[in-house]
Design a protein around this motif. Structure first.
Motif, PDB file in Angstrom:
ATOM      1  N   TYR A  86      96.418 103.759  35.350  1.00  0.00           N
ATOM      2  CA  TYR A  86      97.727 103.103  35.328  1.00  0.00           C
ATOM      3  C   TYR A  86      98.830 104.154  35.326  1.00  0.00           C
ATOM      4  CZ  TYR A  86     101.388  99.784  34.413  1.00  0.00           C
ATOM      5  OH  TYR A  86     102.516  99.022  34.528  1.00  0.00           O
ATOM      6  N   VAL A  87      98.663 105.208  34.528  1.00  0.00           N
ATOM      7  CA  VAL A  87      99.654 106.289  34.478  1.00  0.00           C
ATOM      8  C   VAL A  87      99.744 106.986  35.837  1.00  0.00           C
ATOM      9  CG1 VAL A  87     100.173 108.541  33.445  1.00  0.00           C
ATOM     10  CG2 VAL A  87      99.493 106.628  31.990  1.00  0.00           C
ATOM     11  N   VAL A  88      98.625 107.208  36.488  1.00  0.00           N
ATOM     12  CA  VAL A  88      98.636 107.817  37.826  1.00  0.00           C
ATOM     13  C   VAL A  88      99.433 106.938  38.788  1.00  0.00           C
ATOM     14  CG1 VAL A  88      97.205 108.398  39.833  1.00  0.00           C
ATOM     15  CG2 VAL A  88      96.496 109.121  37.547  1.00  0.00           C
ATOM     16  N   GLY A  89      99.188 105.645  38.775  1.00  0.00           N
ATOM     17  CA  GLY A  89      99.918 104.728  39.644  1.00  0.00           C
ATOM     18  C   GLY A  89     101.401 104.687  39.325  1.00  0.00           C
ATOM     19  N   TRP A  90     101.739 104.675  38.039  1.00  0.00           N
ATOM     20  CA  TRP A  90     103.157 104.647  37.633  1.00  0.00           C
ATOM     21  C   TRP A  90     103.843 105.915  38.116  1.00  0.00           C
ATOM     22  CZ3 TRP A  90     106.934 107.305  35.223  1.00  0.00           C
ATOM     23  CH2 TRP A  90     108.054 106.596  34.808  1.00  0.00           C
ATOM     24  N   LEU A 108     106.841 100.986  28.428  1.00  0.00           N
ATOM     25  CA  LEU A 108     106.340 101.940  27.444  1.00  0.00           C
ATOM     26  C   LEU A 108     106.223 103.347  28.030  1.00  0.00           C
ATOM     27  CD1 LEU A 108     103.632  99.762  25.693  1.00  0.00           C
ATOM     28  CD2 LEU A 108     105.867 100.438  24.787  1.00  0.00           C
ATOM     29  N   ILE A 109     105.768 103.448  29.267  1.00  0.00           N
ATOM     30  CA  ILE A 109     105.672 104.757  29.908  1.00  0.00           C
ATOM     31  C   ILE A 109     107.067 105.348  30.087  1.00  0.00           C
ATOM     32  CG2 ILE A 109     105.042 105.997  32.009  1.00  0.00           C
ATOM     33  CD1 ILE A 109     102.702 104.033  32.293  1.00  0.00           C
ATOM     34  N   ALA A 110     107.997 104.558  30.592  1.00  0.00           N
ATOM     35  CA  ALA A 110     109.368 105.044  30.787  1.00  0.00           C
ATOM     36  C   ALA A 110     109.974 105.490  29.458  1.00  0.00           C
ATOM     37  CB  ALA A 110     110.225 103.962  31.436  1.00  0.00           C
ATOM     38  N   TRP A 111     109.783 104.709  28.412  1.00  0.00           N
ATOM     39  CA  TRP A 111     110.316 105.046  27.092  1.00  0.00           C
ATOM     40  C   TRP A 111     109.759 106.379  26.596  1.00  0.00           C
ATOM     41  CZ3 TRP A 111     106.895 104.713  22.757  1.00  0.00           C
ATOM     42  CH2 TRP A 111     107.496 104.990  21.525  1.00  0.00           C
ATOM     43  N   ALA A 112     108.450 106.561  26.721  1.00  0.00           N
ATOM     44  CA  ALA A 112     107.823 107.799  26.264  1.00  0.00           C
ATOM     45  C   ALA A 112     108.311 109.000  27.067  1.00  0.00           C
ATOM     46  CB  ALA A 112     106.298 107.673  26.365  1.00  0.00           C
ATOM     47  N   LEU A 113     108.458 108.827  28.375  1.00  0.00           N
ATOM     48  CA  LEU A 113     108.900 109.938  29.211  1.00  0.00           C
ATOM     49  C   LEU A 113     110.376 110.247  29.023  1.00  0.00           C
ATOM     50  CD1 LEU A 113     106.852 109.277  32.465  1.00  0.00           C
ATOM     51  CD2 LEU A 113     106.397 110.897  30.616  1.00  0.00           C
ATOM     52  N   VAL A 130     100.283 108.382  24.936  1.00  0.00           N
ATOM     53  CA  VAL A 130      99.362 108.043  23.845  1.00  0.00           C
ATOM     54  C   VAL A 130      99.931 108.478  22.492  1.00  0.00           C
ATOM     55  CG1 VAL A 130      97.062 108.514  22.889  1.00  0.00           C
ATOM     56  CG2 VAL A 130      97.327 107.987  25.322  1.00  0.00           C
ATOM     57  N   ASN A 131     100.503 109.664  22.431  1.00  0.00           N
ATOM     58  CA  ASN A 131     101.087 110.125  21.165  1.00  0.00           C
ATOM     59  C   ASN A 131     102.235 109.233  20.723  1.00  0.00           C
ATOM     60  OD1 ASN A 131      99.314 112.251  20.782  1.00  0.00           O
ATOM     61  ND2 ASN A 131     100.591 113.690  21.914  1.00  0.00           N
ATOM     62  N   ASN A 132     103.072 108.801  21.654  1.00  0.00           N
ATOM     63  CA  ASN A 132     104.167 107.910  21.298  1.00  0.00           C
ATOM     64  C   ASN A 132     103.654 106.561  20.806  1.00  0.00           C
ATOM     65  OD1 ASN A 132     107.130 108.760  21.726  1.00  0.00           O
ATOM     66  ND2 ASN A 132     106.018 109.764  23.378  1.00  0.00           N
TER      67      ASN A 132
END
Length: 78
Positions: A4-8, A66-71, A49-51
């Protein structure tokens, strides 16, 4: 999660017109995310994952958010 992270990240790169040159970075100023060159998928996955471990109250959110927030926290544009 990894795929999923790769696709995002692929979608983010396409949407931002990212270039893989040595001094380029994936950046989206509207989202306030500027990922430096050389940051690989494993690093992005670690950030996410850490976030999520540190903020379990946010785990109910949409994956893309969630990915955008962490990044945004790890790689803010300056």
């Amino acid at each position: 999660c990894t795929y999923y992270v790769v696709g995002w990240r692929d979608a983010f790169a396409i949407a931002t017109g990212e270039s893989y040159g040595p001094k380029r970075m994936e950046q989206n100023l509207k989202m306030r995310i500027c990922i430096p060159a050389g940051v690989n998928t494993d690093r992005v996955l670690d950030v996410l994952v850490n976030n999520l471990r540190n903020h379990p109250e946010k785990r109910h959110g949409a994956s893309r958010v969630l990915i955008a927030w962490a990044l945004q926290k790890a790689f803010p544009c300056r």
